[in-house]
Motif scaffolding. Structure first.
Motif, PDB file in Angstrom:
ATOM      1  N   ALA A  25       0.811  -1.214   0.000  1.00  0.00           N
ATOM      2  CA  ALA A  25       0.000   0.000   0.000  1.00  0.00           C
ATOM      3  C   ALA A  25       0.847   1.269   0.000  1.00  0.00           C
ATOM      4  O   ALA A  25       0.553   2.215  -0.731  1.00  0.00           O
ATOM      5  CB  ALA A  25      -0.940   0.005   1.203  1.00  0.00           C
ATOM      6  N   PHE A  26       1.912   1.304   0.813  1.00  0.00           N
ATOM      7  CA  PHE A  26       2.673   2.531   1.000  1.00  0.00           C
ATOM      8  C   PHE A  26       4.100   2.480   0.479  1.00  0.00           C
ATOM      9  O   PHE A  26       4.784   3.498   0.461  1.00  0.00           O
ATOM     10  CB  PHE A  26       2.705   2.900   2.486  1.00  0.00           C
ATOM     11  CG  PHE A  26       1.347   3.118   3.063  1.00  0.00           C
ATOM     12  CD1 PHE A  26       0.586   4.217   2.692  1.00  0.00           C
ATOM     13  CD2 PHE A  26       0.813   2.222   3.967  1.00  0.00           C
ATOM     14  CE1 PHE A  26      -0.678   4.413   3.220  1.00  0.00           C
ATOM     15  CE2 PHE A  26      -0.441   2.412   4.508  1.00  0.00           C
ATOM     16  CZ  PHE A  26      -1.193   3.517   4.128  1.00  0.00           C
ATOM     17  N   GLY A  27       4.572   1.313   0.079  1.00  0.00           N
ATOM     18  CA  GLY A  27       5.934   1.190  -0.412  1.00  0.00           C
ATOM     19  C   GLY A  27       6.937   1.006   0.718  1.00  0.00           C
ATOM     20  O   GLY A  27       6.588   0.923   1.890  1.00  0.00           O
ATOM     21  N   ASP A  28       8.179   0.949   0.344  1.00  0.00           N
ATOM     22  CA  ASP A  28       9.279   0.742   1.282  1.00  0.00           C
ATOM     23  C   ASP A  28       9.531   2.026   2.076  1.00  0.00           C
ATOM     24  O   ASP A  28       9.710   3.090   1.485  1.00  0.00           O
ATOM     25  CB  ASP A  28      10.529   0.360   0.490  1.00  0.00           C
ATOM     26  CG  ASP A  28      11.735   0.117   1.366  1.00  0.00           C
ATOM     27  OD1 ASP A  28      11.545  -0.265   2.530  1.00  0.00           O
ATOM     28  OD2 ASP A  28      12.859   0.299   0.872  1.00  0.00           O
ATOM     29  N   PRO A  29       9.565   1.971   3.414  1.00  0.00           N
ATOM     30  CA  PRO A  29       9.821   3.197   4.174  1.00  0.00           C
ATOM     31  C   PRO A  29      11.182   3.808   3.876  1.00  0.00           C
ATOM     32  O   PRO A  29      11.341   5.022   3.874  1.00  0.00           O
ATOM     33  CB  PRO A  29       9.724   2.759   5.639  1.00  0.00           C
ATOM     34  CG  PRO A  29       9.697   1.286   5.648  1.00  0.00           C
ATOM     35  CD  PRO A  29       9.330   0.829   4.281  1.00  0.00           C
TER      36      PRO A  29
END
Length: 122
Positions: A25-29
């Motif tokens: 959902a948000f990708g790699d931090p």
């Protein structure tokens, strides 16, 4: 899960499933931190006078990022009381960074945002 769907789910399996969904959902931090220089550059281009700074250590690892919008700095210089408060909150992600918020009060006793800092520790 067992009551609702009839599935036996261990804690670790639930944790990794949640982690995988958040990644999709948000990708790699860490990828987000790699995009900070581009974001700061575009912020400076669209808001002339904005101050940004990214600091890295000797091993080229992210140490902190600072951002102060020009409108906030100008407001502080003209109508805000010269008392600054800093508060921090720990970001509960894999990165374990700290978000520092620098604020002050205006003449109406309202909180006025001055800048943000993303750092690896307080």
């Amino acid at each position: 899960m067992k009551d609702l769907h009839g599935i036996t789910l261990s804690y670790i399996k639930a944790y990794w499933s949640k982690d995988r969904v958040l990644y999709k959902a948000f990708g790699d931090p860490w990828g987000s931190f790699k995009m900070l220089p581009v974001f700061f550059y575009m912020l400076e281009q669209s808001n002339p006078g904005t101050i940004t700074k990214i600091e890295k250590d000797s091993q080229n690892r992210f140490t902190y990022g600072f951002m102060a919008l020009e409108a906030c700095v100008e407001g502080f210089n003209t109508v805000i009381r010269p008392v600054i408060a800093i508060d921090a909150t720990h970001l509960k992600a894999k990165t374990r960074f700290v978000l520092l918020v620098i604020v002050c009060k205006d003449d109406n006793e309202m909180i006025y945002l001055l800048s943000f800092v993303f750092a690896n520790s307080e």
